[in-house]
Design an enzyme around this catalytic site. Structure first.
Site, PDB file in Angstrom:
ATOM      1  N   CYS A 118     -19.646 -20.794  25.812  1.00  0.00           N
ATOM      2  CA  CYS A 118     -18.506 -20.445  24.954  1.00  0.00           C
ATOM      3  C   CYS A 118     -17.205 -20.858  25.632  1.00  0.00           C
ATOM      4  O   CYS A 118     -16.990 -20.600  26.816  1.00  0.00           O
ATOM      5  CB  CYS A 118     -18.514 -18.941  24.710  1.00  0.00           C
ATOM      6  SG  CYS A 118     -17.165 -18.390  23.652  1.00  0.00           S
ATOM      7  N   CYS A 164     -18.528 -12.754  22.023  1.00  0.00           N
ATOM      8  CA  CYS A 164     -17.354 -12.913  21.166  1.00  0.00           C
ATOM      9  C   CYS A 164     -17.836 -13.036  19.718  1.00  0.00           C
ATOM     10  O   CYS A 164     -19.038 -13.206  19.467  1.00  0.00           O
ATOM     11  CB  CYS A 164     -16.576 -14.153  21.604  1.00  0.00           C
ATOM     12  SG  CYS A 164     -17.349 -15.696  21.069  1.00  0.00           S
ATOM     13  N   HIS A 214     -27.428 -13.859  29.036  1.00  0.00           N
ATOM     14  CA  HIS A 214     -26.865 -15.220  29.000  1.00  0.00           C
ATOM     15  C   HIS A 214     -27.981 -16.251  28.847  1.00  0.00           C
ATOM     16  O   HIS A 214     -27.901 -17.146  27.982  1.00  0.00           O
ATOM     17  CB  HIS A 214     -26.068 -15.464  30.285  1.00  0.00           C
ATOM     18  CG  HIS A 214     -25.399 -16.796  30.360  1.00  0.00           C
ATOM     19  ND1 HIS A 214     -24.092 -16.988  29.959  1.00  0.00           N
ATOM     20  CD2 HIS A 214     -25.836 -18.014  30.781  1.00  0.00           C
ATOM     21  CE1 HIS A 214     -23.761 -18.258  30.140  1.00  0.00           C
ATOM     22  NE2 HIS A 214     -24.803 -18.909  30.644  1.00  0.00           N
ATOM     23  N   GLU A 215     -29.034 -16.137  29.647  1.00  0.00           N
ATOM     24  CA  GLU A 215     -30.100 -17.147  29.584  1.00  0.00           C
ATOM     25  C   GLU A 215     -30.907 -17.027  28.293  1.00  0.00           C
ATOM     26  O   GLU A 215     -31.328 -18.040  27.726  1.00  0.00           O
ATOM     27  CB  GLU A 215     -31.007 -17.054  30.816  1.00  0.00           C
ATOM     28  CG  GLU A 215     -30.316 -17.406  32.129  1.00  0.00           C
ATOM     29  CD  GLU A 215     -29.644 -18.780  32.147  1.00  0.00           C
ATOM     30  OE1 GLU A 215     -30.090 -19.693  31.440  1.00  0.00           O
ATOM     31  OE2 GLU A 215     -28.623 -18.924  32.874  1.00  0.00           O
ATOM     32  N   HIS A 252     -29.012 -18.772  25.741  1.00  0.00           N
ATOM     33  CA  HIS A 252     -29.262 -20.225  25.764  1.00  0.00           C
ATOM     34  C   HIS A 252     -30.586 -20.553  25.070  1.00  0.00           C
ATOM     35  O   HIS A 252     -30.684 -21.532  24.324  1.00  0.00           O
ATOM     36  CB  HIS A 252     -29.311 -20.736  27.198  1.00  0.00           C
ATOM     37  CG  HIS A 252     -27.961 -20.943  27.829  1.00  0.00           C
ATOM     38  ND1 HIS A 252     -26.854 -21.359  27.132  1.00  0.00           N
ATOM     39  CD2 HIS A 252     -27.545 -20.801  29.124  1.00  0.00           C
ATOM     40  CE1 HIS A 252     -25.809 -21.463  27.948  1.00  0.00           C
ATOM     41  NE2 HIS A 252     -26.198 -21.116  29.158  1.00  0.00           N
ATOM     42  N   CYS A 260     -16.361 -14.116  27.122  1.00  0.00           N
ATOM     43  CA  CYS A 260     -17.607 -13.931  26.372  1.00  0.00           C
ATOM     44  C   CYS A 260     -18.764 -13.987  27.355  1.00  0.00           C
ATOM     45  O   CYS A 260     -18.704 -14.678  28.379  1.00  0.00           O
ATOM     46  CB  CYS A 260     -17.722 -15.060  25.339  1.00  0.00           C
ATOM     47  SG  CYS A 260     -19.257 -15.127  24.411  1.00  0.00           S
TER      48      CYS A 260
HETATM   49 ZN   LIG Z   1     -25.159 -20.921  31.005  1.00  0.00          ZN
HETATM   50 ZN   LIG Z   2     -18.450 -16.622  22.809  1.00  0.00          ZN
END
Ligand SMILES: [Zn+2]
Ligand SMILES: [Zn+2]
Length: 302
Positions: free
Chosen positions: A220, A244, A209-210, A213, A225
């Site tokens: 999202c 996704c 996730h990071e 980014h 997702c």
């Molecule tokens: Zn975040």
């Molecule tokens: Zn997504």
């Protein structure tokens, strides 16, 4: 009611130009996971987010130069919290997910006097200002880095008015830091190591996730997702371990990975980890995306 098809189809951008593997997801069973209506205190109930379409992303993000294709993972004050084996596992996942080279740096021990600290407003336990760690990582960022990701045992706060953060990243500087502090007591009933699979999934989820980014991908709002925002550990645990089609297209545009190679390596990782549901999800995408020639039968889902 989930996000209307017209909204996410618009977010996906011109379909005729999308890679075949992304277009295949639109017609593939189980590939599109509707986003449920947010419940009280969930991320989208607390934050007004408008989404980032593929076209928004392409307008805003600059592809990294060819020589900047290494993700550096920097342990920061992790003594006793993460073993070398654990770091190697996380590096293998990161390499498979982003299809970039990954290097784990020697541990970094910070001078406590160089960090802004406070007591966490929700628990009273010590916290470190994430910006201090980001500044340190940016100062030492190698020239060939796609990004530098710190991983720390410190509980983090990103801003004085925010209680805590599982991670914090700068897309501009491509540095980020994730914390494993809230994956064990007193924030979580599970002791780290008692459920190694859960700990591994949480670490993989927050790392991807990071780094997402840092790659310029915003939260999202179109599907369930990996890039959904989360405001609690429970909400974070409900996030999928995959992207996704909208965000998958962004990442592929940025790094140019081969879908079959990426899915094959992710399948191998999750199968070896004993995570049958994720391995099966990846296997489904691999078969639809044209992963012919990859013998899933030899190492197929349990
Ligand atoms: Zn975040
Ligand atoms: Zn997504």
């Amino acid at each position: 009611m989930s996000v209307e098809a017209s909204v996410w189809l618009d977010a996906l951008g011109a379909r005729r130009d999308a890679p075949a593997a992304v277009r295949a997801m639109l017609a593939s069973d189980g590939a599109l996971e509707p986003l449920p209506i947010p419940q009280a205190r969930e991320w989208l109930a607390l934050h007004e987010e408008h989404g980032q379409t593929f076209d928004d992303f392409v307008r805003a993000v600059v592809r990294p130069p060819a020589e900047a294709r290494t993700i550096y993972i920097q342990p920061v004050d992790t003594a006793g919290a993460l073993s070398d084996t654990c770091l190697s596992t996380l590096a293998a996942f990161t390499a498979a997910f982003f299809q970039l080279k990954v290097r784990v740096c020697p541990p970094l021990v910070l001078d406590p006097s160089s960090l802004v600290t406070r007591a966490a407003p929700d628990a009273g336990t010590p916290q470190v200002y994430a910006g201090d760690i980001l500044a340190r990582l940016y100062a030492g960022k190698p020239a060939d880095a796609f990004c530098v990701l710190g991983i720390t045992a410190h509980d983090l706060f990103p801003h004085p008015i925010v209680s805590f953060a599982f991670g914090e990243a700068s897309a501009t500087c491509r540095v980020g830091v994730v914390s494993v502090a809230r994956y064990g007591p007193p924030f979580c009933e599970d002791a780290p190591g008692r459920h190694p699979g859960e700990m591994r999934k949480r670490c993989c989820r927050v790392i991807a996730h990071e780094i997402g980014h840092m790659a310029g991908i915003a939260h999202c709002i179109y599907f369930r997702c990996l890039m959904n925002g989360s405001s609690s550990l429970a909400e974070s645990d409900r996030r999928p371990l995959h992207l996704c089609p909208v965000d998958l297209r962004k990442l592929q545009w940025l790094t140019g990975f081969d879908f079959t190679e990426r899915y094959s390596r992710l399948h191998e990782f999750w199968h070896a980890a004993g995570e049958a549901p994720e391995a099966e999800w990846i296997a489904g995408r691999l078969q639809v995306a044209g992963g012919m020639g990859v013998n899933l039968g030899a190492r197929g889902p349990d």
